[in-house]
Motif scaffolding. Structure first.
Motif, PDB file in Angstrom:
ATOM      1  N   ARG A 127       0.827  -1.210   0.000  1.00 36.92           N
ATOM      2  CA  ARG A 127       0.000   0.000   0.000  1.00 36.92           C
ATOM      3  C   ARG A 127       0.864   1.264   0.000  1.00 36.92           C
ATOM      4  O   ARG A 127       0.605   2.213  -0.742  1.00 36.92           O
ATOM      5  CB  ARG A 127      -0.893   0.009   1.239  1.00 36.92           C
ATOM      6  CG  ARG A 127      -2.190  -0.751   1.098  1.00 36.92           C
ATOM      7  CD  ARG A 127      -2.977  -0.608   2.369  1.00 36.92           C
ATOM      8  NE  ARG A 127      -4.269  -1.251   2.320  1.00 36.92           N
ATOM      9  CZ  ARG A 127      -4.857  -1.823   3.353  1.00 36.92           C
ATOM     10  NH1 ARG A 127      -4.235  -1.843   4.528  1.00 36.92           N
ATOM     11  NH2 ARG A 127      -6.041  -2.368   3.235  1.00 36.92           N
ATOM     12  N   GLU A 144       0.730   4.004  -2.928  1.00 35.67           N
ATOM     13  CA  GLU A 144       0.272   5.353  -2.597  1.00 35.67           C
ATOM     14  C   GLU A 144       1.346   6.388  -2.908  1.00 35.67           C
ATOM     15  O   GLU A 144       1.060   7.476  -3.428  1.00 35.67           O
ATOM     16  CB  GLU A 144      -0.139   5.424  -1.124  1.00 35.67           C
ATOM     17  CG  GLU A 144      -1.423   4.655  -0.829  1.00 35.67           C
ATOM     18  CD  GLU A 144      -1.715   4.559   0.660  1.00 35.67           C
ATOM     19  OE1 GLU A 144      -0.929   5.137   1.461  1.00 35.67           O
ATOM     20  OE2 GLU A 144      -2.706   3.898   1.032  1.00 35.67           O
ATOM     21  N   SER A 162      -7.669   0.639  -5.060  1.00 35.67           N
ATOM     22  CA  SER A 162      -6.946   0.598  -3.787  1.00 35.67           C
ATOM     23  C   SER A 162      -7.092  -0.785  -3.180  1.00 35.67           C
ATOM     24  O   SER A 162      -7.992  -1.547  -3.545  1.00 35.67           O
ATOM     25  CB  SER A 162      -7.481   1.653  -2.815  1.00 35.67           C
ATOM     26  OG  SER A 162      -8.858   1.420  -2.541  1.00 35.67           O
TER      27      SER A 162
END
Length: 229
Positions: A202, A206, A214
């Motif tokens: 993640r 990001e 996501s």
């Protein structure tokens, strides 16, 4: 390309050094964990061959320290039959591992494979195959990923984990299912390994500017790749 070869065994270090130079690589040699960190921090290292059992700092500690600052490829060198070494190395971010006693040509083949994958990630032309989700594209055949048109550096397990989620967008995977599928049924580690890899994955996505999808958490049940309409 410049390899840092770290092993406290003179014979093993010399064998790897000779084969690496014979394969066209420049080499830097290290004899203990602190020596590895000092020479890596001096710069110019493209890949590290890292023995697990070394004086001063073992390979695990060295790998952890380097991963706090860099995604430089790391191939761990483990002892015969030590599954714990192999599992731990992959959990803390190693890209691959080789087991002693090993074939030096096989080690060089693994080095070339890891570096080739890294070069594909760093190429500027867009990839044109695989899964496209939001502004993310996975090229399954070459094992590379782009977010917003730029390559993202993932370890093998991070890529395998993302690939599984991307192949079944919206499908919920339990931690046990992810562990069995990505790490294998014979894996003896903890399911927290999944949480650690999801967290790192993640963060990388990001930071790369992931948009349109996501990795979602369903508390107490697992993870899934969520695609925004």
């Amino acid at each position: 390309m410049r390899l840092l070869i770290a092993d406290d065994n003179d014979a093993i270090r010399d064998i790897l050094d000779n084969f690496a130079r014979g394969s066209g690589y420049e080499t830097v040699l290290a004899v203990d964990g602190q020596d590895v960190l000092d020479k890596w921090q001096a710069g110019g290292i493209d890949l590290i061959l890292l023995d697990v059992m070394m004086p001063k700092l073992d390979g695990f500690a060295v790998c952890r320290k380097i991963r706090q600052q860099s995604d430089v490829p790391i191939i761990m060198i483990t002892a015969r039959g030590e599954d714990y070494d192999r599992i731990m190395g992959l959990e803390i971010g190693a890209d691959d591992y080789v087991v002693k006693p090993f074939s030096a040509p096989e080690v060089m083949a693994r080095v070339k494979a890891v570096l080739r994958r890294l070069q594909l990630i760093q190429r500027e032309e867009p990839i044109d195959s695989g899964h496209k989700l939001g502004n993310m594209v996975l090229d399954v055949q070459r094992g590379v990923i782009e977010v917003a048109g730029k390559g993202v550096r993932l370890t093998h397990k991070e890529f395998d984990l993302l690939r599984l989620l991307a192949e079944y967008p919206g499908q919920l995977f339990s931690r046990d299912k992810l562990l069995d599928t990505v790490w294998g049924f014979d894996y003896t580690g903890d399911i927290r390994t999944v949480d650690t890899h999801i967290r790192r994955l993640r963060a990388k996505l990001e930071q790369a500017g992931l948009n349109g999808c996501s990795i979602g958490t369903v508390w107490g049940r697992g993870y899934r790749l969520e695609v925004q309409p």
